[in-house]
Design a protein around this motif. Structure first.
Motif, mmCIF file in Angstrom:
data_model
loop_
_atom_site.group_PDB
_atom_site.id
_atom_site.type_symbol
_atom_site.label_atom_id
_atom_site.label_comp_id
_atom_site.label_asym_id
_atom_site.label_seq_id
_atom_site.Cartn_x
_atom_site.Cartn_y
_atom_site.Cartn_z
ATOM 1 N N GLU A 298 0.815 -1.215 0.000
ATOM 2 C CA GLU A 298 0.000 0.000 0.000
ATOM 3 C C GLU A 298 0.845 1.261 0.000
ATOM 4 O O GLU A 298 1.950 1.280 0.529
ATOM 5 N N ALA A 299 0.292 2.321 -0.566
ATOM 6 C CA ALA A 299 0.921 3.637 -0.474
ATOM 7 C C ALA A 299 -0.186 4.673 -0.429
ATOM 8 O O ALA A 299 -1.274 4.452 -0.952
ATOM 9 N N GLU A 300 0.110 5.838 0.217
ATOM 10 C CA GLU A 300 -0.939 6.842 0.388
ATOM 11 C C GLU A 300 -0.804 8.025 -0.549
ATOM 12 O O GLU A 300 -1.752 8.787 -0.725
ATOM 13 N N THR A 301 0.384 8.234 -1.058
ATOM 14 C CA THR A 301 0.591 9.406 -1.914
ATOM 15 C C THR A 301 1.322 8.977 -3.179
ATOM 16 O O THR A 301 1.828 7.861 -3.268
ATOM 17 N N ARG A 302 1.387 9.910 -4.127
ATOM 18 C CA ARG A 302 2.059 9.631 -5.390
ATOM 19 C C ARG A 302 3.543 9.332 -5.153
ATOM 20 O O ARG A 302 4.107 8.377 -5.686
ATOM 21 N N ARG A 303 4.138 10.172 -4.283
ATOM 22 C CA ARG A 303 5.560 10.024 -4.000
ATOM 23 C C ARG A 303 5.864 8.663 -3.381
ATOM 24 O O ARG A 303 6.715 7.916 -3.853
ATOM 25 N N GLU A 304 5.087 8.362 -2.329
ATOM 26 C CA GLU A 304 5.248 7.058 -1.666
ATOM 27 C C GLU A 304 5.022 5.924 -2.655
ATOM 28 O O GLU A 304 5.713 4.900 -2.621
ATOM 29 N N GLY B 240 -7.519 10.787 -7.193
ATOM 30 C CA GLY B 240 -7.643 11.995 -6.371
ATOM 31 C C GLY B 240 -6.636 12.040 -5.242
ATOM 32 O O GLY B 240 -6.982 12.325 -4.104
ATOM 33 N N LEU B 241 -5.375 11.762 -5.539
ATOM 34 C CA LEU B 241 -4.356 11.751 -4.484
ATOM 35 C C LEU B 241 -4.062 13.168 -4.019
ATOM 36 O O LEU B 241 -4.162 14.113 -4.789
ATOM 37 N N PRO B 242 -3.691 13.308 -2.731
ATOM 38 C CA PRO B 242 -3.436 14.660 -2.221
ATOM 39 C C PRO B 242 -2.261 15.333 -2.929
ATOM 40 O O PRO B 242 -2.288 16.540 -3.136
ATOM 41 N N ASP B 243 -1.229 14.576 -3.314
ATOM 42 C CA ASP B 243 -0.107 15.243 -3.981
ATOM 43 C C ASP B 243 -0.206 15.108 -5.488
ATOM 44 O O ASP B 243 0.785 15.027 -6.200
ATOM 45 N N GLY B 244 -1.428 15.086 -5.934
ATOM 46 C CA GLY B 244 -1.667 15.383 -7.332
ATOM 47 C C GLY B 244 -1.744 14.262 -8.302
ATOM 48 O O GLY B 244 -1.897 13.115 -8.012
ATOM 49 N N ASP B 245 -1.718 14.799 -9.425
ATOM 50 C CA ASP B 245 -1.898 14.231 -10.723
ATOM 51 C C ASP B 245 -1.511 12.777 -10.936
ATOM 52 O O ASP B 245 -0.337 12.409 -10.868
ATOM 53 N N GLY B 246 -2.518 11.953 -11.228
ATOM 54 C CA GLY B 246 -2.244 10.554 -11.531
ATOM 55 C C GLY B 246 -1.445 10.374 -12.799
ATOM 56 O O GLY B 246 -0.616 9.469 -12.903
ATOM 57 N N ALA B 247 -1.678 11.282 -13.774
ATOM 58 C CA ALA B 247 -0.967 11.165 -15.049
ATOM 59 C C ALA B 247 0.540 11.266 -14.825
ATOM 60 O O ALA B 247 1.330 10.592 -15.486
ATOM 61 N N LYS B 248 0.929 12.095 -13.836
ATOM 62 C CA LYS B 248 2.354 12.270 -13.539
ATOM 63 C C LYS B 248 2.936 10.951 -13.020
ATOM 64 O O LYS B 248 4.041 10.550 -13.398
#
Lengths: 514, 228
Positions: B32-38, B56-64
């Motif tokens: 599991e991970a909670e953010t894009r970075r993680e 809808g991750l807090p640190d943004g864009d899924g496309a990234k």
């Protein structure tokens, strides 16, 4: 000293004063020369008179210079040339002297006066140009039409003491003065002003207030459209003022036009910002509501499907929780759609596409919601391409199918068919059952209006209102009626427009594809 | 299928909880991970066979995320998204995601998508089968032959090319842009009506009920999905 003399204009001094100056100057020279009469040769005396003419020409202009020339010759003859105190000429060559002196005086006087007139004209032009430049700078920084009006009025007052009135079109295209300055420019006939504006040519009319002023009515020509008129009441008839007034009108129209576009741009920006704000509030809300609903639905579902198997009663409860979560989700979706459609302009992503495809997509999306209601689709394959926002029209179809299923007796079929008109294509969703209450055929499309208030069917009366908003945003219309064969029908039409040309592709030869 | 490592990137704990339990009940392993970075760090660590990514991750864009992830992995990406965000979906699919699920979703739907994507991911290393059949249609890519109920079906070259692209990407959502690019060789959206017309042709030639297709499915506002 010289420049201050030169820059004093003729019209600033009354004629009596200027001719008086000529007489006075001659008197002063005579009074100055008489005591030294015995010490001065006649030629020296002539020089002083010539000098007087030059000074008078410089200070008072052409007419007084002529007067000073004639007066000078006369005084010279009368007071200095023997026999004195008589205009008789004892010595014939003196006649020649007088003649030459007169001619030289006149020529020098005229040349000097001409020079002076030129210099003062140049100075006047420079002042006007400087004024125009200052005005241009002021207008470039103006932040409202009132400021433009004020700057122009001050400029005209300073330059020509001319009152003016700036008239700009109102929202309904009538001309209205930006600022009424009581009586400075007599109220002009509105029809006349409109004529100038529409003909886009300046016009000159007498002010008719007894001052002899001429009112110059100048159209303000913008790049895209006429921006209004400027009326200026000038005291004198000046032939060379035309180009100046034109330049002035150009400056004012540029300023007014710039202000107009600033206003337009600000309005557009405001709208874009509010649209963005609206959409981000709605999506934030949507996300915040759907996240717990997704969790609720998924957790309940995991109780239903997941090991270990639940006792029957608990399983039923879990299923009920799951289904209720789905219903709340549907309602939230409807409310959000309604909020999006009703709180501002709907932005459509229109594309040309076959209707059949969006019908198939909405039937697939509804899936089990239509269980027990076979859907029959007829006459879609031959429809022309229509231009619409597929996501929104899918929403319309889903709502109509869902509605039809909701109010049909179990097992009753739902029929979708289409009719092609000259300008529109109509799609009809017909359900079985009793149809709409006849007195509510219009009202079913109103928000929070339910066709069957007394029935036990749940709903909020949003579905059809959403349909109407979407269809109307596409330039179409929606209606409900009860067909004679029974049941209820909702029909909506979309404009046909001009579909793009499709190049048809030939079938390949047998040997190419086998 | 068993033991496959799935990376779940989702910021809502309760959603992670039921997705995880559903996957583990299928014998899959979940990280599991909670953010894009993680998520990116976890992906590097656990080398997932499938990524489930919340849009809808807090640190943004899924496309990234997909962009970064695709730089080194071809593992399929399943996106979880809310309805009414078609344009975000298109962005993440164009970036290389394979499929999406609209919230709220049932566990049955989730598992069906996960299975289909894992199958796709595993099938990829081998060459594509030269014969494919769906419904009563058989396609032989080696012979460039299409048959329905044993009868040959005549397709135009563009229809055939579109069919080939869709079949090669079976189970994956293809955006309008991607299909236009693959079939017509252009990425402009101006001619998207051609695409729709040709999909319509394929439905009429190969589906039982073109208005309710079972294989050439429409993802409204996004693109198409071919389902075997």
């Amino acid at each position: 000293m010289l420049s201050s003399i030169l820059l004093t204009e003729d019209r600033k001094r009354p004629a009596g004063w200027r001719y008086g100056l000529a007489v006075l100057a001659c008197g002063v020279v005579v009074a100055g020369l008489l005591p030294f009469r015995t010490h001065l040769d006649l030629p020296n005396t002539v020089m002083f008179f010539l000098l007087t003419v030059v000074v008078v020409a410089l200070m008072a202009g052409r007419g007084p210079a002529v007067l000073a020339s004639v007066l000078g010759v006369a005084l010279f003859d009368f007071l200095f040339v023997p026999p004195r105190f008589s205009f008789e000429v004892s010595h014939a060559p003196h006649l020649l002297t007088f003649a030459v002196m007169l001619v030289v005086s006149l020529i020098v006087g005229q040349l000097t006066a001409g020079l002076r007139a030129q210099a003062s004209e140049a100075a006047r032009r420079e002042r006007v140009a400087r004024g125009l430049y200052g005005l241009a700078r002021e207008l470039a920084g103006a932040v409202g039409v009132e400021q433009v009006d004020e700057s122009v009025a001050r400029f005209l007052q300073e330059q020509w003491s001319a009152p003016c009135r700036l008239l700009l079109p109102t929202a309904d295209e009538h001309l209205q003065a930006v600022h009424e300055r009581g009586g400075v420019v007599p109220a002009l006939d509105v029809a006349l002003l409109m004529k100038v504006r529409d003909a886009q040519r300046p016009l000159q009319v007498p002010a008719g207030d007894g001052t002899g002023r001429q009112v110059h009515v100048l159209p303000l020509l913008g790049a895209t459209r006429n921006r209004g008129v400027l009326a200026v009441a000038l005291a004198e008839r000046a032939d060379d003022i035309g180009p100046l007034l034109e330049a002035l009108a150009a400056l004012v129209s540029t300023a007014v036009e710039r202000l107009h576009f600033v206003e337009v741009a600000q309005a557009a920006q405001l709208e874009a910002v509010s649209e963005r704000l609206r959409s981000s509030i709605l999506s934030a809300f949507s996300h915040d509501v759907r996240t717990p609903l997704t969790a609720l639905y998924g957790l309940a579902d995991s109780l239903v499907v997941g090991p270990p198997p639940l006792p029957d009663q608990a399983r039923d409860i879990a299923e009920a929780i799951r289904d209720q979560a789905l219903r709340v989700n549907g309602m939230v979706g409807n409310l959000l759609d309604m909020a999006r459609l009703q709180t501002g302009p709907v932005s459509l992503r229109k594309e040309w596409q076959p209707v059949e495809e969006v019908v198939g997509a909405s039937l697939k999306l509804l899936g089990s919601a239509l269980e027990g209601h076979p859907v029959r689709v007829a006459g879609l394959a031959d429809l022309p391409l229509l231009e619409f926002d597929a996501v929104l029209i899918e929403r319309v179809l889903c709502n109509l199918f869902e509605n039809a299923a909701k109010y049909s007796p179990p097992g009753a079929a739902i029929l979708l068919d289409a009719a092609v008109g000259p300008l529109t294509v109509e799609l009809r969703v017909t359900s079985g059952g009793g149809g709409f209450p006849p007195d509510k055929l219009e009202k079913v499309f109103d928000l929070f209006e339910r066709g069957h208030a007394e029935t036990a069917v749940v709903g909020m009366g949003i579905g059809l209102a959403i349909c109407r908003s979407i269809v109307e945003a596409h330039g179409g219309a929606i209606r409900a009626f009860n067909p004679p064969e029974g049941g209820g029908c909702v029909a909506f039409c979309l404009p046909r427009g001009t579909p793009p040309l499709i190049e048809s592709e030939a079938l390949p030869l047998e040997d190419e594809l086998g | 299928m068993k033991d496959a490592m799935i990376l779940l990137i989702e910021d809502e704990r309760q959603i992670r909880r039921f997705v995880r339990s559903a996957l583990e009940n299928e014998g899959l392993r979940v990280s599991e991970a909670e953010t894009r970075r993680e998520g990116l760090l976890a992906a590097g660590r656990c080398q997932p066979e499938l990524v489930i990514l919340d849009l809808g991750l807090p640190d943004g864009d899924g496309a990234k995320f997909v962009d970064d992830f695709r730089a080194w992995s071809a593992a399929p990406v399943l996106v979880l998204s809310a309805r009414s965000t078609e344009y975000d979906k298109i962005g993440v699919l164009d970036a290389g995601a394979d499929d999406y699920l609209t919230k709220p979703f049932s566990i049955g739907e989730l598992l069906a998508r996960v299975r289909a994507l894992l199958r796709r991911g595993r099938a990829r290393p081998g060459a594509e089968a030269s014969r494919v059949s769906f419904g009563d249609v058989e396609v032989d890519f080696a012979l460039r032959q299409v048959q329905r109920r044993g009868e040959p079906v005549r397709l135009t070259p563009l229809e055939y090319r579109l069919l080939a692209v869709l079949v090669a990407n079976a189970g994956k959502v293809m955006t309008h842009r991607q299909l236009l690019h693959e079939v017509w060789g252009q990425a402009t959206g101006d001619n998207s009506h051609y695409l729709r017309i040709y999909v319509g042709h394929l439905r009429h030639k190969l589906e039982d009920d073109p208005a309710q297709p079972r294989h050439f499915l429409t993802e409204t506002g996004v693109g198409y999905r071919f389902q075997l």
